[in-house]
Scaffold this motif. Structure first.
Motif, short mmCIF file in Angstrom:
data_model
loop_
_atom_site.label_atom_id
_atom_site.label_comp_id
_atom_site.label_asym_id
_atom_site.label_seq_id
_atom_site.Cartn_x
_atom_site.Cartn_y
_atom_site.Cartn_z
N LYS A 276 36.59 -49.27 -35.14
CA LYS A 276 36.38 -50.52 -34.40
C LYS A 276 35.26 -51.36 -35.04
O LYS A 276 35.36 -52.60 -35.13
CB LYS A 276 36.01 -50.17 -32.96
CG LYS A 276 36.08 -51.35 -32.01
CD LYS A 276 35.78 -50.90 -30.59
CE LYS A 276 35.87 -52.09 -29.64
NZ LYS A 276 35.55 -51.68 -28.26
N ILE A 277 34.24 -50.70 -35.52
CA ILE A 277 33.12 -51.41 -36.16
C ILE A 277 33.57 -52.04 -37.47
O ILE A 277 33.18 -53.17 -37.81
CB ILE A 277 31.94 -50.43 -36.39
CG1 ILE A 277 31.40 -49.94 -35.05
CG2 ILE A 277 30.81 -51.09 -37.18
CD1 ILE A 277 30.49 -48.75 -35.14
N ASP A 278 34.42 -51.32 -38.23
CA ASP A 278 34.94 -51.87 -39.49
C ASP A 278 35.75 -53.14 -39.26
O ASP A 278 35.62 -54.12 -40.01
CB ASP A 278 35.81 -50.82 -40.20
CG ASP A 278 35.00 -49.62 -40.66
OD1 ASP A 278 33.78 -49.78 -40.85
OD2 ASP A 278 35.60 -48.53 -40.81
N LEU A 279 36.58 -53.12 -38.20
CA LEU A 279 37.37 -54.30 -37.88
C LEU A 279 36.48 -55.48 -37.46
O LEU A 279 36.75 -56.63 -37.81
CB LEU A 279 38.36 -53.96 -36.75
CG LEU A 279 39.46 -52.95 -37.08
CD1 LEU A 279 40.17 -52.52 -35.81
CD2 LEU A 279 40.47 -53.54 -38.06
N GLU A 280 35.43 -55.17 -36.71
CA GLU A 280 34.49 -56.25 -36.30
C GLU A 280 33.74 -56.82 -37.50
O GLU A 280 33.47 -58.03 -37.57
CB GLU A 280 33.50 -55.69 -35.27
CG GLU A 280 34.11 -55.50 -33.89
CD GLU A 280 33.11 -54.95 -32.90
OE1 GLU A 280 31.96 -54.65 -33.31
OE2 GLU A 280 33.48 -54.80 -31.72
N LEU A 281 33.41 -55.97 -38.46
CA LEU A 281 32.74 -56.44 -39.67
C LEU A 281 33.65 -57.34 -40.49
O LEU A 281 33.20 -58.35 -41.07
CB LEU A 281 32.29 -55.24 -40.52
CG LEU A 281 31.05 -54.47 -40.02
CD1 LEU A 281 30.93 -53.15 -40.75
CD2 LEU A 281 29.78 -55.30 -40.20
N GLU A 282 34.96 -56.98 -40.57
CA GLU A 282 35.92 -57.79 -41.31
C GLU A 282 36.10 -59.16 -40.68
O GLU A 282 36.15 -60.19 -41.37
CB GLU A 282 37.26 -57.06 -41.39
CG GLU A 282 37.26 -55.92 -42.39
CD GLU A 282 38.59 -55.19 -42.42
OE1 GLU A 282 39.54 -55.71 -41.78
OE2 GLU A 282 38.68 -54.13 -43.04
#
Length: 388
Positions: A276-282
């Motif tokens: 979820k954090i990776d998607l928010e960073l993208e």
């Protein structure tokens, strides 16, 4: 030569002795032809037949399920008292969950230990204690049919077991009446108590039902017919096959199981999914403030609502759109038939219009003649009044 003669004489002597030994016990007894003696009756055991008792101690034990523990604890004094009459000791072990029966010095009947073994087996299979104690009688026997291992599919097993019971246990009661046996269906076993003949019939019915060979209702019909035929002494020596119905099994088409296609085997694991954090960073949401995040969520919610409202509006308006006429697809024969129909309709309308005109003209003529006759009568009346 002398030796050969001696050997022959010895052989003849031994043959005569063997013949005498064989026929020595084949003597006629006075009770062989006595019609008053029934050789099929089982005589009640008399303790005087075995006054010395048994030389060795025999014992049997069986396990029972945990849900039977409370009931067995309550009814154990009744079981103990029933076995004490026959000189058999019993023990209830609640730690191991087992029941044990064994012979004592007071035991006289050597077969009673087998009856006691059947008793504890029936108790472990949820048969009530007052009913299970009846197996200690000589006339009563028991049989436990294991039905759990006959079929593997659990759903089919449950359906066929319910088929054996019938609606409101009607099928089971009918089998009990016709076979003269007590039957209890519990879990993966069927416990039955009764005569040997009845137990044989019960086992056949149960196995045929679980194996899907024959429905219990057909067995009940056969037993009813056999009961009626047994009343006729003339049919005692004849075959009853011509009276019994032949039930043919119908092959019903079964649904084919949905076979899933097997995926190709790969030794490598699937790629790791982004968190979820990776998607928010993208997407850049990770660096946004809480207000902006809530505003963005609210905007997404409004967009979804507007899309749904537009879809609903389109569906409502689609009901009022008139369907398109498909005139281009008509063939020449259809067109010619349509032209002929139109011509016939125009002719019939012209005829009706002509008739309507003629009828109107006739009505006008009648009205004019009526008016003229009225005017003439009025003028005549005036002339008469003036002459007077």
């Amino acid at each position: 030569m002398a030796s050969a003669d001696e050997a022959n004489a010895a052989a003849e002597g031994t043959e005569g002795k063997n013949w005498q030994r064989k026929g020595k016990h084949k003597k006629e007894k006075p009770w062989d032809d006595d019609p008053n003696i029934d050789r099929w009756t089982v005589e009640k055991f008399d303790p005087s037949w075995n006054e010395g008792g048994l030389l060795e101690v025999s014992s049997f034990s069986t396990l029972f399920p945990q849900y039977r523990e409370k009931y067995l604890q309550e009814t154990w004094p009744i079981v103990k008292g029933a076995l004490k009459e026959f000189g058999v000791s019993c023990e209830l072990n609640l730690v191991e969950g087992s029941m044990t029966v064994s012979t004592t010095r007071k035991t006289r009947d050597p077969y009673i230990i087998l009856k006691a073994r059947d008793l504890i087996k029936l108790l472990s299979r949820s048969v009530p204690a007052p009913q299970a104690i009846k197996v200690l009688n000589d006339e009563m026997n028991c049989d436990i049919v294991k039905i759990g291992s006959i079929i593997r599919n659990k759903e089919r097993f449950v359906k066929r077991r319910e088929r054996l019971l019938g609606p409101n246990l009607s099928t089971l009661k009918a089998i009990e009446i016709l076979t003269g046996c007590y039957i209890l269906v519990q879990g993966n076993t069927v416990a039955a108590m009764g005569s040997f003949k009845g137990l044989k019939q019960v086992r056949k019915i149960v196995e045929d039902c679980i194996k899907n060979i024959k429905h219990p209702v057909y067995h009940i019909k056969e037993l009813l017919i056999k009961r009626e035929l047994a009343k006729n002494p003339a049919l005692a020596t004849e075959s009853w096959d011509r009276f019994l119905p032949n039930f043919k099994k119908k092959n019903v088409k079964q649904k084919k199981p949905n076979t899933k296609e097997k995926k190709q085997y790969t030794p490598f694991p699937p790629p790791q999914q982004p968190s979820k954090i990776d998607l928010e960073l993208e997407s850049g949401e990770y660096f946004m403030s809480d207000k902006k995040k809530s505003a963005k969520k609210w905007q997404e919610k409004l967009d979804k609502q507007s899309e749904k409202s537009e879809e609903k509006k389109r569906k409502r308006e689609a009901a009022f759109v008139p369907p398109k006429e498909n005139t281009a697809g008509l063939s020449e024969s259809a067109k010619s038939t349509n032209d002929n129909e139109i011509a016939d309709i125009t002719k019939s309308l012209k005829k009706k219009a002509k008739k309507f005109r003629n009828s109107e003209a006739e009505e006008n003529v009648k009205i004019e003649s009526y008016v003229a006759s009225n005017e003439e009568s009025r003028s005549k009346k005036k002339r008469r009044s003036s002459s007077k």
